[in-house]
Design a protein around this motif. Structure first.
Motif, mmCIF file in Angstrom:
data_model
loop_
_atom_site.group_PDB
_atom_site.id
_atom_site.type_symbol
_atom_site.label_atom_id
_atom_site.label_comp_id
_atom_site.label_asym_id
_atom_site.label_seq_id
_atom_site.Cartn_x
_atom_site.Cartn_y
_atom_site.Cartn_z
ATOM 1 N N THR A 32 0.730 -1.147 0.032
ATOM 2 C CA THR A 32 0.026 0.085 0.004
ATOM 3 C C THR A 32 0.789 1.184 0.098
ATOM 4 N N LEU A 33 2.131 1.093 1.005
ATOM 5 C CA LEU A 33 2.868 2.578 0.913
ATOM 6 C C LEU A 33 3.784 2.615 -0.293
ATOM 7 N N ALA A 34 4.051 1.573 -0.975
ATOM 8 C CA ALA A 34 4.668 1.839 -2.060
ATOM 9 C C ALA A 34 4.095 2.217 -3.369
ATOM 10 N N THR A 35 2.886 1.892 -3.445
ATOM 11 C CA THR A 35 2.132 1.962 -4.441
ATOM 12 C C THR A 35 0.994 2.982 -4.645
ATOM 13 N N LEU A 36 0.736 3.605 -3.533
ATOM 14 C CA LEU A 36 -0.385 4.398 -3.342
ATOM 15 C C LEU A 36 -0.030 5.636 -2.590
ATOM 16 N N ASN A 37 -0.613 6.893 -2.991
ATOM 17 C CA ASN A 37 -0.372 7.936 -2.313
ATOM 18 C C ASN A 37 -1.789 8.080 -1.685
ATOM 19 N N ILE A 38 -1.686 8.298 -0.121
ATOM 20 C CA ILE A 38 -3.038 8.512 0.471
ATOM 21 C C ILE A 38 -2.971 9.684 1.241
ATOM 22 N N ARG A 82 0.699 5.979 -7.218
ATOM 23 C CA ARG A 82 1.645 6.594 -7.529
ATOM 24 C C ARG A 82 2.236 7.078 -8.729
ATOM 25 N N SER A 83 1.731 6.040 -9.781
ATOM 26 C CA SER A 83 2.448 6.100 -11.059
ATOM 27 C C SER A 83 1.574 5.240 -12.139
ATOM 28 N N PRO A 84 1.629 5.348 -13.245
ATOM 29 C CA PRO A 84 0.969 4.314 -14.011
ATOM 30 C C PRO A 84 1.673 2.784 -13.878
ATOM 31 N N ALA A 139 2.602 1.629 -11.037
ATOM 32 C CA ALA A 139 2.162 1.137 -9.784
ATOM 33 C C ALA A 139 0.566 0.902 -9.904
ATOM 34 N N ALA A 140 -0.184 1.529 -10.808
ATOM 35 C CA ALA A 140 -1.547 1.317 -10.772
ATOM 36 C C ALA A 140 -1.577 -0.179 -11.956
ATOM 37 N N ALA A 141 -0.873 -0.362 -12.644
ATOM 38 C CA ALA A 141 -0.827 -1.710 -13.435
ATOM 39 C C ALA A 141 -0.441 -3.030 -12.602
ATOM 40 N N LEU A 142 0.595 -2.675 -11.625
ATOM 41 C CA LEU A 142 1.074 -3.829 -10.611
ATOM 42 C C LEU A 142 -0.140 -4.028 -9.809
ATOM 43 N N LEU A 143 -0.831 -2.961 -9.358
ATOM 44 C CA LEU A 143 -2.288 -3.188 -8.469
ATOM 45 C C LEU A 143 -3.266 -4.020 -9.116
ATOM 46 N N ARG A 144 -3.608 -3.400 -10.587
ATOM 47 C CA ARG A 144 -4.489 -4.372 -11.145
ATOM 48 C C ARG A 144 -4.056 -5.740 -11.247
ATOM 49 N N GLN A 145 -2.712 -6.080 -11.527
ATOM 50 C CA GLN A 145 -2.345 -7.352 -11.630
ATOM 51 C C GLN A 145 -2.561 -8.085 -10.456
ATOM 52 N N ALA A 146 -2.430 -7.612 -9.459
ATOM 53 C CA ALA A 146 -2.689 -8.203 -7.960
ATOM 54 C C ALA A 146 -4.060 -8.647 -7.783
#
Length: 122
Positions: free
Chosen positions: A65-71, A106-108, A110-117
């Motif tokens: 969460t902390l590595a891929t998202l800005n909260i 945080r970036s495109p 990171a978004a792709a990584l989250l979608r894949q997960a």
């Protein structure tokens, strides 16, 4: 269980800085405080056998969460940050009232990584 007023001044306030010394880098040792795990997973012979797996999964989820998202705070129509309500709801299990927040990748990449997960889990 960590709400002892002799150990924690204002235990219900969110004050992570209470665990740091003035240099803001050195951890403060609190003599009578226990780690959260000792409360959540039981004691002695009745300890939960999944304690270590649960702890590792919490760490992986928090790190991802902390590595891929800005909260951050949600904003209203005029762009002013919305302050969260820090009051708690009453009940057997005390928890904060729902609040709005802003969560963005945080970036495109990171978004792709989250979608894949998410696709792997579904």
């Amino acid at each position: 269980m960590n709400n002892d007023l002799a150990t924690f001044r204002d235990p219900h306030l969110f004050m992570p800085e209470r665990f740091l010394k003035a240099d803001e880098k050195t951890l403060v040792v609190i003599p009578n405080a226990r780690e959260w795990r000792t409360h959540a997973f039981g004691f002695g012979r009745q300890v939960c056998p999944g304690e270590h797996l649960a702890g590792e999964m919490l760490f992986i989820n928090a790190a991802t969460t902390l590595a891929t998202l800005n909260i951050g705070k949600a904003v209203d129509e005029s762009g002013t940050p919305i302050e969260p309500d820090l009051n708690y709801l009453p009940g057997i299990i005390n928890h904060p009232k729902p609040w709005k927040c802003k969560i963005e990748a945080r970036s495109p990449k990171a978004a792709a990584l989250l979608r894949q997960a998410v696709e792997c889990v579904a």
